[in-house]
Design an enzyme around this catalytic site. Sequence first.
Site, PDB file in Angstrom:
ATOM      1  N   VAL A  76     -67.667  57.723  90.600  1.00  6.43           N
ATOM      2  CA  VAL A  76     -67.482  58.765  91.620  1.00  6.43           C
ATOM      3  C   VAL A  76     -68.824  59.155  92.217  1.00  6.43           C
ATOM      4  CG1 VAL A  76     -66.804  61.183  91.946  1.00  6.43           C
ATOM      5  CG2 VAL A  76     -65.411  59.684  90.521  1.00  6.43           C
ATOM      6  N   CYS A  77     -68.853  59.349  93.533  1.00  5.24           N
ATOM      7  CA  CYS A  77     -70.033  59.914  94.207  1.00  5.24           C
ATOM      8  C   CYS A  77     -69.545  60.886  95.270  1.00  5.24           C
ATOM      9  CB  CYS A  77     -70.906  58.817  94.808  1.00  5.24           C
ATOM     10  SG  CYS A  77     -70.121  57.930  96.175  1.00  5.24           S
ATOM     11  N   ALA A  78     -70.429  61.323  96.146  1.00  4.12           N
ATOM     12  CA  ALA A  78     -70.057  62.333  97.142  1.00  4.12           C
ATOM     13  C   ALA A  78     -69.111  61.786  98.197  1.00  4.12           C
ATOM     14  CB  ALA A  78     -71.310  62.908  97.805  1.00  4.12           C
ATOM     15  N   GLU A  80     -68.473  57.919  98.736  1.00 11.92           N
ATOM     16  CA  GLU A  80     -67.866  56.639  98.360  1.00 11.92           C
ATOM     17  C   GLU A  80     -68.890  55.525  98.188  1.00 11.92           C
ATOM     18  OE1 GLU A  80     -65.265  53.235 100.548  1.00 11.92           O
ATOM     19  OE2 GLU A  80     -64.300  55.213 100.540  1.00 11.92           O
ATOM     20  N   MET A 105     -65.980  62.573  96.414  1.00 16.25           N
ATOM     21  CA  MET A 105     -65.592  63.941  96.094  1.00 16.25           C
ATOM     22  C   MET A 105     -65.078  64.696  97.313  1.00 16.25           C
ATOM     23  SD  MET A 105     -65.827  64.435  92.825  1.00 16.25           S
ATOM     24  CE  MET A 105     -65.990  66.194  92.495  1.00 16.25           C
TER      25      MET A 105
END
Length: 382
Positions: A76-78, A80, A105
């Site tokens: 997971v990141c901010a 993609e 996210m």
Amino acid sequence: MTTGTDLRMMTAKELTRIVLNKEELFILDVRNESDFNDWKIEGERIEVINIPYFELLDGADPALDKIPNGKKVLVVCAKEGSSQFVAEQIVEAGRSDVFYLQGGMKSWSEHLEPVKIGDLKDGGSIYQFVRIGKGCLSYMVVSNGEAAMVDTLRMTDVFESFAQENQLQIKHTIDTHLHADHISGGRTLADKVGATYWLPPKDAEEVVFNYSKLDEGHAITVGNTKINIQPVYSPGHTIGSTSLIVDDQYLLTGDILFIESIGRPDLAGKAEDWVGDLRNTLYNRYKELSNDLIVLPAHFGKVSELGDSGKVFARLGDLYQKNPGLNIRDEAEFRRTVTENLPPQPNAYQEIRQTNMGKIQPTDEEQREMEIGPNRCAVHDK
């Protein structure tokens, strides 16, 4: 969708089902440490660790020995891109069953999951829309082809689509108070579908648009079967906070009362002024209501508040037994609890209030940025 031999994409909806079904999942969150500590994906059987992306630029080795064998892995990141890069490195190192979160996210923050709460006496229904990534809850009251939305979230297309699929005409949108943690979609949705927008007048003294006054004693009817939505003035979170009794069965409490906590009185800078109102609402006004009312709050703070299928609700009488915020007998202690040692205020809450007053008009992307992070509307959401 497959992007490599063993790398797959997971949507926010698929992740939501994993959380609600209490399935096992291992999450590698590659955002920076401060963003991770502020807000992360949680679930009863979810294990999550944080290794910032910049530590994985030269390969996934720092993460590999921390990823358990035999578990589904989600990176997971901010937004993609970083998570896809890291997930590809993990796959190249020989691991399987690896996913990255589509849209990151931001996508998690905006996903809404509709769940049916129950039936109304004359054939209607009430639905809860769970914004699982931010802990926000919207409601749709349905009767005889008509619908009323309560505490409508910004993603109004979800509610429009749901209404169209179920052949419903949205006639009313209602905000229980002027929100400070998220941007209301109530007025936008009302304008799009020709509905009436309702707002408590004591929270509307600075708004720059027309609205209908949500006053105690004025019943809003949905459908021909007379499903009444009866407002109950209940200040404390804001000076205008107004609860709704629907069909004599459900109590929509806005941000006054949650399942495991109570609302905070400080988001308009009036904690000392409003703490007395908050206590009076919780300890006197609500006490006059039936213990059998089903409490439906506008937020949840912890995954432990999610019940079967993601429903968030509880019987009012049970909350008077179990909710810590309803069991502080000493008034001075209550005042300390709700004015001192509060969790941080929601991200951009002042700008969100200004937006909900109609004073500023941020772009869609600016609105997304303003809403990033948890809701933090409760006293104990730390």
